[in-house]
Design a protein around this motif. Structure first.
Motif, PDB file in Angstrom:
ATOM      1  N   LEU A 226       0.828  -1.289  -0.086  1.00 47.71           N
ATOM      2  CA  LEU A 226      -0.029  -0.024  -0.083  1.00 47.71           C
ATOM      3  C   LEU A 226       0.704   1.250   0.051  1.00 47.71           C
ATOM      4  N   GLU A 227       1.956   1.043   0.809  1.00 51.25           N
ATOM      5  CA  GLU A 227       2.904   2.532   0.689  1.00 51.25           C
ATOM      6  C   GLU A 227       3.441   2.857  -0.651  1.00 51.25           C
ATOM      7  N   LEU A 228       3.982   1.544  -1.078  1.00 51.72           N
ATOM      8  CA  LEU A 228       4.639   1.604  -2.462  1.00 51.72           C
ATOM      9  C   LEU A 228       3.747   2.038  -3.354  1.00 51.72           C
ATOM     10  N   ALA A 229       2.594   1.446  -3.613  1.00 49.37           N
ATOM     11  CA  ALA A 229       1.476   1.980  -4.540  1.00 49.37           C
ATOM     12  C   ALA A 229       1.274   3.596  -4.362  1.00 49.37           C
ATOM     13  N   GLU A 230       1.057   4.084  -3.158  1.00 52.54           N
ATOM     14  CA  GLU A 230       0.789   5.357  -2.944  1.00 52.54           C
ATOM     15  C   GLU A 230       2.193   6.148  -3.357  1.00 52.54           C
ATOM     16  N   ARG A 231       3.276   5.790  -3.225  1.00 49.47           N
ATOM     17  CA  ARG A 231       4.514   6.777  -3.777  1.00 49.47           C
ATOM     18  C   ARG A 231       4.437   6.456  -5.329  1.00 49.47           C
ATOM     19  N   LEU A 232       4.167   5.411  -5.932  1.00 50.40           N
ATOM     20  CA  LEU A 232       4.286   5.127  -7.341  1.00 50.40           C
ATOM     21  C   LEU A 232       3.211   6.005  -7.982  1.00 50.40           C
ATOM     22  N   THR A 233       1.995   6.059  -7.502  1.00 52.25           N
ATOM     23  CA  THR A 233       0.725   6.837  -8.245  1.00 52.25           C
ATOM     24  C   THR A 233       0.886   8.238  -7.790  1.00 52.25           C
ATOM     25  N   LYS A 234       1.644   8.766  -6.788  1.00 50.70           N
ATOM     26  CA  LYS A 234       1.978  10.125  -6.602  1.00 50.70           C
ATOM     27  C   LYS A 234       3.326  10.860  -6.877  1.00 50.70           C
ATOM     28  N   GLU A 235       4.226   9.933  -6.973  1.00 47.55           N
ATOM     29  CA  GLU A 235       5.537  10.582  -7.309  1.00 47.55           C
ATOM     30  C   GLU A 235       5.938  10.246  -8.726  1.00 47.55           C
ATOM     31  N   THR A 236       5.395   9.304  -9.481  1.00 49.68           N
ATOM     32  CA  THR A 236       5.856   9.069 -10.800  1.00 49.68           C
ATOM     33  C   THR A 236       4.780   9.215 -11.801  1.00 49.68           C
ATOM     34  N   GLY A 237       5.094   9.171 -13.054  1.00 46.56           N
ATOM     35  CA  GLY A 237       4.123   9.313 -14.138  1.00 46.56           C
ATOM     36  C   GLY A 237       3.606   7.972 -14.676  1.00 46.56           C
ATOM     37  N   ILE A 238       3.894   6.677 -13.958  1.00 39.40           N
ATOM     38  CA  ILE A 238       3.555   5.552 -14.284  1.00 39.40           C
ATOM     39  C   ILE A 238       1.984   5.493 -14.554  1.00 39.40           C
ATOM     40  N   VAL A 249      -5.818 -13.601  -5.679  1.00 40.47           N
ATOM     41  CA  VAL A 249      -6.318 -12.455  -6.395  1.00 40.47           C
ATOM     42  C   VAL A 249      -6.327 -11.327  -5.151  1.00 40.47           C
ATOM     43  N   GLN A 250      -5.967 -10.329  -5.209  1.00 41.52           N
ATOM     44  CA  GLN A 250      -6.293  -8.951  -4.533  1.00 41.52           C
ATOM     45  C   GLN A 250      -6.732  -7.899  -5.065  1.00 41.52           C
ATOM     46  N   PRO A 251      -7.130  -6.781  -4.683  1.00 45.28           N
ATOM     47  CA  PRO A 251      -7.798  -5.756  -5.277  1.00 45.28           C
ATOM     48  C   PRO A 251      -7.292  -4.915  -6.216  1.00 45.28           C
ATOM     49  N   ILE A 252      -8.264  -4.688  -7.162  1.00 42.56           N
ATOM     50  CA  ILE A 252      -7.730  -3.602  -8.179  1.00 42.56           C
ATOM     51  C   ILE A 252      -8.523  -2.471  -7.686  1.00 42.56           C
ATOM     52  N   GLN A 253      -7.486  -1.223  -7.558  1.00 42.90           N
ATOM     53  CA  GLN A 253      -7.865  -0.083  -7.052  1.00 42.90           C
ATOM     54  C   GLN A 253      -7.443   1.234  -7.823  1.00 42.90           C
ATOM     55  N   LYS A 254      -8.359   2.219  -7.815  1.00 43.09           N
ATOM     56  CA  LYS A 254      -7.857   3.410  -8.546  1.00 43.09           C
ATOM     57  C   LYS A 254      -7.261   4.429  -7.238  1.00 43.09           C
ATOM     58  N   LEU A 255      -6.126   4.648  -7.482  1.00 39.41           N
ATOM     59  CA  LEU A 255      -5.154   5.542  -6.401  1.00 39.41           C
ATOM     60  C   LEU A 255      -4.411   6.750  -7.150  1.00 39.41           C
ATOM     61  N   ASN A 256      -4.801   7.803  -6.564  1.00 37.63           N
ATOM     62  CA  ASN A 256      -4.249   8.984  -7.242  1.00 37.63           C
ATOM     63  C   ASN A 256      -4.593   9.245  -8.661  1.00 37.63           C
ATOM     64  N   GLY A 257      -5.913   8.668  -9.172  1.00 38.09           N
ATOM     65  CA  GLY A 257      -5.941   8.930 -10.483  1.00 38.09           C
ATOM     66  C   GLY A 257      -5.497   7.687 -11.339  1.00 38.09           C
ATOM     67  N   LYS A 258      -4.717   6.720 -10.825  1.00 36.32           N
ATOM     68  CA  LYS A 258      -4.251   5.590 -11.565  1.00 36.32           C
ATOM     69  C   LYS A 258      -4.632   4.093 -11.030  1.00 36.32           C
ATOM     70  N   TRP A 259      -4.842   3.464 -11.709  1.00 34.65           N
ATOM     71  CA  TRP A 259      -5.260   1.789 -11.743  1.00 34.65           C
ATOM     72  C   TRP A 259      -4.055   1.129 -11.122  1.00 34.65           C
ATOM     73  N   VAL A 260      -4.344   0.618  -9.951  1.00 34.83           N
ATOM     74  CA  VAL A 260      -3.260  -0.534  -9.429  1.00 34.83           C
ATOM     75  C   VAL A 260      -3.963  -1.993  -9.317  1.00 34.83           C
ATOM     76  N   ALA A 261      -3.394  -2.871  -9.804  1.00 40.08           N
ATOM     77  CA  ALA A 261      -3.818  -4.225  -9.553  1.00 40.08           C
ATOM     78  C   ALA A 261      -2.836  -4.726  -8.458  1.00 40.08           C
ATOM     79  N   TYR A 262      -3.289  -5.068  -7.444  1.00 38.27           N
ATOM     80  CA  TYR A 262      -2.236  -5.599  -6.425  1.00 38.27           C
ATOM     81  C   TYR A 262      -1.850  -6.672  -6.756  1.00 38.27           C
ATOM     82  N   SER A 263      -2.823  -7.739  -6.923  1.00 41.14           N
ATOM     83  CA  SER A 263      -2.363  -9.234  -7.519  1.00 41.14           C
ATOM     84  C   SER A 263      -3.416  -9.406  -8.445  1.00 41.14           C
TER      85      SER A 263
END
Length: 378
Positions: A226-238, A249-263
């Motif tokens: 969760l912490e890395l996902a926050e950094r990646l979606t906030k601090e990068t343009g990925i 299976v883990q959640p798919i979430q939109k975080l800071n406007g970007k999709w993260v499929a955790y697993s």
């Protein structure tokens, strides 16, 4: 360009703008039982190579994977030579014939950074990438030379330059020696930022990141995830993060406007002690549409299940209507056209469908973000 929040104010599709679809699936983990299945199937089909045919095992996902403009797999393990010997957990060495099948079902490129990348050293890393080159599969996350480690996998997808990056935590069982630390990409926010910068410098308009992270067999992402996902979606343009490693299976979430499929769980695997959850997976489906400010991305998914035959004593017969072969199943396709499947089989597919939906939605994606099941009719 940075991803644009789907449905956000001003996120209007650009007239005449470009678009493309991405399919991404979970771990490809070829356990010994799946090698045995490929040998049985080769006897029946007369196809494959060196007595192994993985085509029947994977055929169920071809209609989905082949439909995408860009299909991404996660090849977790190194490959051996076509005739073996092969090894399972904990130091995998799997048949290269699986790579031919991955290409045949429609995969274009694969992430290769995982805790098993270096199971058999640099020789196996090189053999794996050579085999992927031979069948025409792109790859990212591991390298044969320090020079290759600096390269970026960029593909032209419907006229859009799309970069694919891959990073992982390192195995404690087989750490890479210091002189070969370039052989695969270790998880590091700073290194991911550097890789994205190289991709953008080379003209990438979209950057997709595959990450091998988290805890095995947990359906909720860990705090470090969760912490890395926050950094990646906030601090990068990925633009999109695709996760692996948990084997469930883990959640798919939109975080800071970007999709993260955790697993996305397992695309194909046969663990020695199947839990039910380890057989369930998801194909993530992401539609990118160009806007005036970047990319608007919609997320869909398709549930998969690895059918596993019941274990029976020698001389005994399996229950009538039971699974007979290991197969990767498109769950929705089966539920839409069940044919004469037994009630028990259908109940298992419904369970996978319901449970996967629950896990994928468990961090709020349905509430306004539009995560839905993919219909092949659309």
């Amino acid at each position: 360009m940075a991803a644009c929040t789907s449905g956000s104010p001003g996120a209007q599709v650009k007239p005449g703008g470009r678009s493309f679809t991405v399919a991404a699936a979970g771990d490809v983990l070829i356990h010994p039982e799946l090698v045995e299945q490929a040998a049985k199937d080769a006897e029946k089909t007369g196809e494959g190579q060196a007595g192994l045919d993985f085509g029947p095992l994977m055929a169920g996902v071809k209609p989905v994977i082949s439909k995408a403009d860009l299909a991404i797999c996660h090849m977790e393990t190194p490959v051996g030579t076509p005739k073996g010997p092969f090894e399972g957990y904990p130091e995998f060495l799997v048949p290269p014939q699986i790579l031919t099948t991955l290409k045949d079902v429609g995969y274009d490129t694969c992430s290769t950074a995982s805790n098993h990348t270096y199971d058999h050293g640099l020789k196996a890393v090189k053999r794996t990438l050579d085999a992927m080159d031979k069948v025409g599969l792109g790859h990212t996350g591991s390298a044969r030379t320090p020079q290759e480690a600096e390269q970026i996998n960029i593909r032209d997808v419907n006229g859009v330059k799309v970069a694919h990056l891959s990073f992982s935590w390192e195995s404690f069982l087989n750490p890479t020696p210091e002189k070969e630390r370039w052989a695969f990409n270790r998880m590091s926010t700073d290194e991911i930022k550097k890789a994205e910068a190289r991709a953008r410098k080379k003209g990438a308009e979209v950057v997709i990141l595959s990450v091998h992270w988290g805890l095995e067999h947990y359906n909720e992402p860990s705090l470090p995830q969760l912490e890395l996902a926050e950094r990646l979606t906030k601090e990068t343009g990925i633009d999109l993060v695709i996760g692996h490693h948990s084997h469930v299976v883990q959640p798919i979430q939109k975080l800071n406007g970007k999709w993260v499929a955790y697993s996305l769980g397992n695309q194909v695997a046969r663990h020695s002690s199947p839990t039910g959850l380890t057989e369930e997976g998801a194909i993530g489906w992401f539609e990118f549409r160009e806007t005036a400010d970047g990319w608007d991305v919609d997320a869909r998914y398709r549930t998969t299940l690895v059918d596993i035959p019941p274990e029976v004593e020698a001389g005994d017969k399996a229950p009538e209507g039971a699974v007979e072969e290991h197969r990767v199943v498109d769950v929705q396709q089966v539920l839409d056209s069940p044919g004469d499947l037994s009630d028990d089989r259908l109940a298992r597919y419904r369970l996978a469908d319901d449970r996967t939906r629950g896990f994928l939605h468990n961090r709020g994606a349905p509430r306004g973000d539009g995560l839905e099941q993919l219909s092949l009719g659309k």
